[in-house]
Scaffold this motif. Structure first.
Motif, PDB file in Angstrom:
ATOM      1  N   HIS A   1      -0.404 -28.808  32.484  1.00 51.26           N
ATOM      2  CA  HIS A   1      -1.381 -28.393  31.482  1.00 51.26           C
ATOM      3  C   HIS A   1      -1.259 -26.894  31.237  1.00 51.26           C
TER       4      HIS A   1
ATOM      5  N   ASN B   1       0.297 -26.801  27.672  1.00 50.85           N
ATOM      6  CA  ASN B   1      -0.781 -26.642  26.688  1.00 50.85           C
ATOM      7  C   ASN B   1      -1.196 -25.193  26.504  1.00 50.85           C
TER       8      ASN B   1
ATOM      9  N   HIS C   1      -1.906 -36.994  29.965  1.00 48.40           N
ATOM     10  CA  HIS C   1      -3.318 -36.651  29.912  1.00 48.40           C
ATOM     11  C   HIS C   1      -4.157 -37.923  29.839  1.00 48.40           C
TER      12      HIS C   1
ATOM     13  N   SER D   1      -2.113 -30.460  36.520  1.00 50.29           N
ATOM     14  CA  SER D   1      -2.742 -29.193  36.210  1.00 50.29           C
ATOM     15  C   SER D   1      -1.697 -28.111  35.903  1.00 50.29           C
TER      16      SER D   1
END
Lengths: 584, 584
Positions: free
Chosen positions: B180, B184, A180, B177
């Motif tokens: 993520h 996440n 990130h 992406s």
């Protein structure tokens, strides 16, 4: 450079994410909750849980475990549920179950405040064994005491431990956080580079991969070294990759150049752990005029030196046996004699040395070493580097001994980073010291101030290599690279006497508009093992290889048939005795 | 499943991030701005830029390029700056420069609205050549027209093209992406699995890696197949990895089972591109009573069928040559004759077929195919699967021809995902059809409804394998895996007649509490090439191998010396003629 800051930030971010929110379920998942989720607020709800049997007691209750936690399940005792009782009482440990039931408060006084779900229990109504577990090869809770080989063989059982679960999950979040930072915040581009490439000159540690073209082999590069340079040449200016590095450890061990004088004189190593003091102190001047034979003898060496470290409260925390082992270790590892000096509680010094010292010298020694009453000093006399290295090792050993005895010395939550610079660009070859080899690799650029020395006295050239050290461990290294084709050719051909032909593609790339460039590689395994305070990098790798490069679970490497070798145009050269054994 | 939604979201997120903010500079960077950054607001500022010489004209100005864009630099013409003028006029294209100067507005009328920095220019005051570029092997702007081999050899020059720069940067953001989303938002754990493992049974496409133990080899697994199962067994319930898959393409080509009847009947393939119509229509019933010989003949086959596709506005957009090439292609690839029917603007049908058809049949045919005036129909009669496959191929070919001729048929920004399911679990072996082999791999679970057939008639068992298709291309595949050791052993030993010993570690893992589990793997290269609309996956890989697995830049694989093979206990088995050649 901002790298250590990045790492600390990433760690904090990853730690903050330590309790990920309960995962969503889709319509294909009959599970209503995870085993870590239920609280008093769920009392009365009918729930379906899936998990492993962690524990079962006398047919009364069991504990179900999944990746999120533990839930206590009450086994029904009434006749109407006899089937469920039988199933749950009989399910072997580590079997995979579905349990459906109602969330109830635990009886007053039986709550378990140490367990996040400790206020409730689930009264089972129906249950199902999805996969019954055979008798385990050992009790999982004793696992950690088992031999490394057994744990490796049953790695998938070890992976169920909370120790490995949390290490691997933290690792994942930490790497995500680094990505990130690099990708989203700083515009770095994540690029995958090939791992089947060709042998780099001197790449003795590279695995070979036979191809279908007779006699031709790929090589598994130790690092994406050449490719990252070519990406810079290709205009991918901010590149990163979480890359595989293949190293055939079977070959000769690393011969790391370790001679950075700054760090060496104070810590006896170029990778100092700066979380604590106990620095090495030069007491040559204090003892120079003393009449001690071994001191005078040491000072006659070209690089003679008398140095010492002071162990705080050594009298209290170190046994005689500890002191003996420290001295023995210096003797066996560094061939270095050590003399001890004890600062008695009454203020006097106890040592074989003291009778040769005047009061002035004693007091100067106490002052130089900042000795307090109860401290123990280890003193070494001899050739500078040997003295420093021996004391550097003793510094770490005695810190461990002090900690084992209960003195908090190093803060396990502190992260002390430091950069080590000014390495030499070249070193004499071990096997033939009149020839030079690269201290790191032939692509490292010379220090700008030393560039002209490259042509006159290459041994004096410092490199633009840098190492990153965390709490005494090397966690990364990198360099500014040579971007001039002419300089690269000079280094390869004139200094290293290597055939530059095999690197012609790289040299040609430097000729076609290569920008000045550099980078760094972090050793993720080592870094993360330090962060989670794991004793070995194997504790932060899902499926590590053994010391000898074996996979003990799947038994790799393994024999293959001659037919399988045929397409690759190779055959095994059996050592003679095995050949004989095969014949019989 | 939410996967296609994930992909579309990830794409949108990545595209939204397409213009990353200007990167920060630290104190080590003398650059004040990137080459894409300067605007009218910067006029009057003194700036330092670094970049490549993109273009230079008559010693008057040059264009400097970096990863963020282009800036026009005015070369000073006054005597005081003669040194700068000389340097900038003489710098070869693609040299790396530093230019320091003042931002000025372009003269009125000379602004370039197509260039983000087109309102300004930088009046150079000082400059420096950081690396001069040798004569390029070709003009970079013509690069795309060069041979693939030349472009591969100078891949680092090709990488400077905006085409590859944007593809690789988009790929990086897209993968970020996805990470993520998984990591996440949904608690997946990113785990690296080993790439040096042991040979899987039937792993004919796995590269071998000789070890230092005589006769023993590692294998580079085609996928982390076994490890991902073991992670599930180990309680890492939501695992993902951006993994390397090594496939030795030199071996026999894929024999993909492709017989999903749903999709086959309508699109002639199990990977249909559903962005456009032109579906295959069954006209057997319409023509059944007609007196056409080849129709009647086809219908006597056990699986005889008459099918057709209708090409909209084919009269206008397809030439006679196009139609001939379509028919030839069906003949050469599928041994299938094709008959054409043209719907004339006057409403009549033109075809060799029409004289055999009554008015009723003609009108039924028009209706069944929904023919409009100006359409062209391609009709095939014969064995069902052959007919469908031939028409499926013609459907895609004619779509390309229509688009080449200017008819917008498929929306390049549309992403049509679909799942292909109900594959067979086993297929007859090509070399011996009485024996069975796994359609995908031996770990795929049978369809729950077919579980009992496994023991009675394994050829009838459908698998729990699923493929994900995007715009007609397979972009992923996966399966629910067998979690019962007993079932796995049965499949290996009884159905496939394989030695299960080599997989004993996996079978044992299934016995020790393996939960039911499954997963999917996406082919990132293919997926991203579809997203960026690249003709080849090589356009989204930084350093691709050639078709034959060669690295043309570094020249890999390559010969190694016998000494280098020694530690690995192997030698080359030279084919006879080469052996002879080597002797002479």
């Amino acid at each position: 450079m901002a790298l250590p800051r990045l790492l600390v930030r990433a760690l904090h971010r990853a730690a903050a994410a330590a309790a990920p929110s309960a995962p969503d379920f889709n319509s294909f998942v009959p599970r209503t909750n995870t085993c870590g989720e239920l609280r008093s607020a769920h009392v009365g709800q009918k729930v379906t849980l899936y998990g492993w049997v962690q524990y079962q007691r006398q047919g009364l209750f069991l504990v179900l475990r999944d990746f999120q936690g533990l839930t206590q399940v009450i086994i029904p005792q009434d006749e109407a549920h006899s089937h469920v009782r039988e199933l749950l009482s009989g399910a072997p440990l580590e079997s995979v179950l579905r349990v459906t039931g109602t969330v109830s408060p635990r009886p007053l006084g039986q709550e378990n405040p140490k367990m996040p779900t400790g206020d409730i229990e689930v009264k089972a109504e129906t249950a199902e064994i999805l996969n019954s577990c055979k008798k385990l090869p050992f009790e999982i809770k004793d696992f950690i005491k088992k031999s490394e080989a057994l744990r490796m063989q049953y790695r998938y059982l070890d992976l169920r431990s909370s120790r490995l679960q949390s290490a691997l999950r933290l690792r994942s979040r930490l790497v995500m956080s680094m990505r990130h930072y690099l990708c989203n915040l700083h515009g770095f581009v994540d690029v995958e580079t090939p791992t089947l490439f060709k042998r780099t000159p001197g790449g003795a540690k590279e695995f070979l991969v036979p191809s279908r073209e007779p006699g031709k082999f790929y090589s598994l590069p130790q690092s994406p070294q050449q490719f990252k340079q070519l990406l810079m040449v290709g205009g991918l200016d901010r590149y990163f990759q979480v890359a595989r590095c293949y190293r055939d450890e079977g070959s000769r061990p690393d011969r790391q150049p370790e001679f950075t004088q700054e760090a060496l004189a104070e810590y006896g190593t170029d990778k100092p752990d700066t979380r604590f003091g106990m620095k090495i102190v030069d007491v040559s001047d204090v003892l120079r005029r003393s009449n001690v034979h071994f001191v005078q003898n040491a000072l006659t060496y070209p690089h003679g030196s008398i140095r010492a470290i002071c162990i705080p409260q050594g009298v209290r925390y170190l046994t005689n046996k500890d002191l003996e082992s420290l001295k023995e270790s210096a003797k066996s590892q560094f061939n270095q004699e050590i003399m001890e000096i004890i600062h008695r509680p009454d203020g006097s010094l106890k040592s074989l040395l003291t009778k040769f010292l005047g009061e002035k010298e004693k007091s100067e020694l106490i002052q130089a070493l900042n000795m307090q009453e109860g401290d123990v000093v280890l003193l070494a006399a001899g050739e500078h580097e040997q003295v420093c290295r021996a004391l550097g090792a003793l510094r770490l050993l005695s810190a461990s001994l002090l900690e084992a005895a209960g003195l908090a010395l190093r803060d396990p939550t502190a992260f002390h980073f430091l950069w080590v610079v000014d390495f030499p660009l070249f070193l004499p070859k071990a096997e033939n010291p009149t020839e030079l080899e690269s201290a790191h690799h032939p692509f490292t650029a010379p220090h700008p101030s030393d560039a002209s020395l490259l042509y006159s006295d290459p041994t004096k050239v410092r490199s633009q290599h840098y190492d990153l050290v965390l709490n005494g461990n090397e966690v990364g290294g990198g360099s500014i690279r040579i971007h001039s084709a002419e300089q690269q050719r000079f280094v390869l051909e004139k200094v290293l006497k290597e055939d530059s032909e095999v690197l012609s593609h790289l040299i040609e790339a430097l000729e076609l508009g290569a920008p000045p460039h550099g980078g760094i590689a972090l050793g993720l395994d080592r870094l993360i093992s330090l962060i989670v305070d794991a004793p070995s990098i194997r504790d932060v790798i899902a499926f590590p290889k053994s010391f000898r490069g074996r996979d003990l679970m799947g038994n790799a490497p393994d024999y293959v048939t001659p037919e399988e070798l045929e397409p690759y145009h190779i055959q095994v050269s059996w050592p003679l005795e095995e050949k004989e054994a095969k014949k019989n």
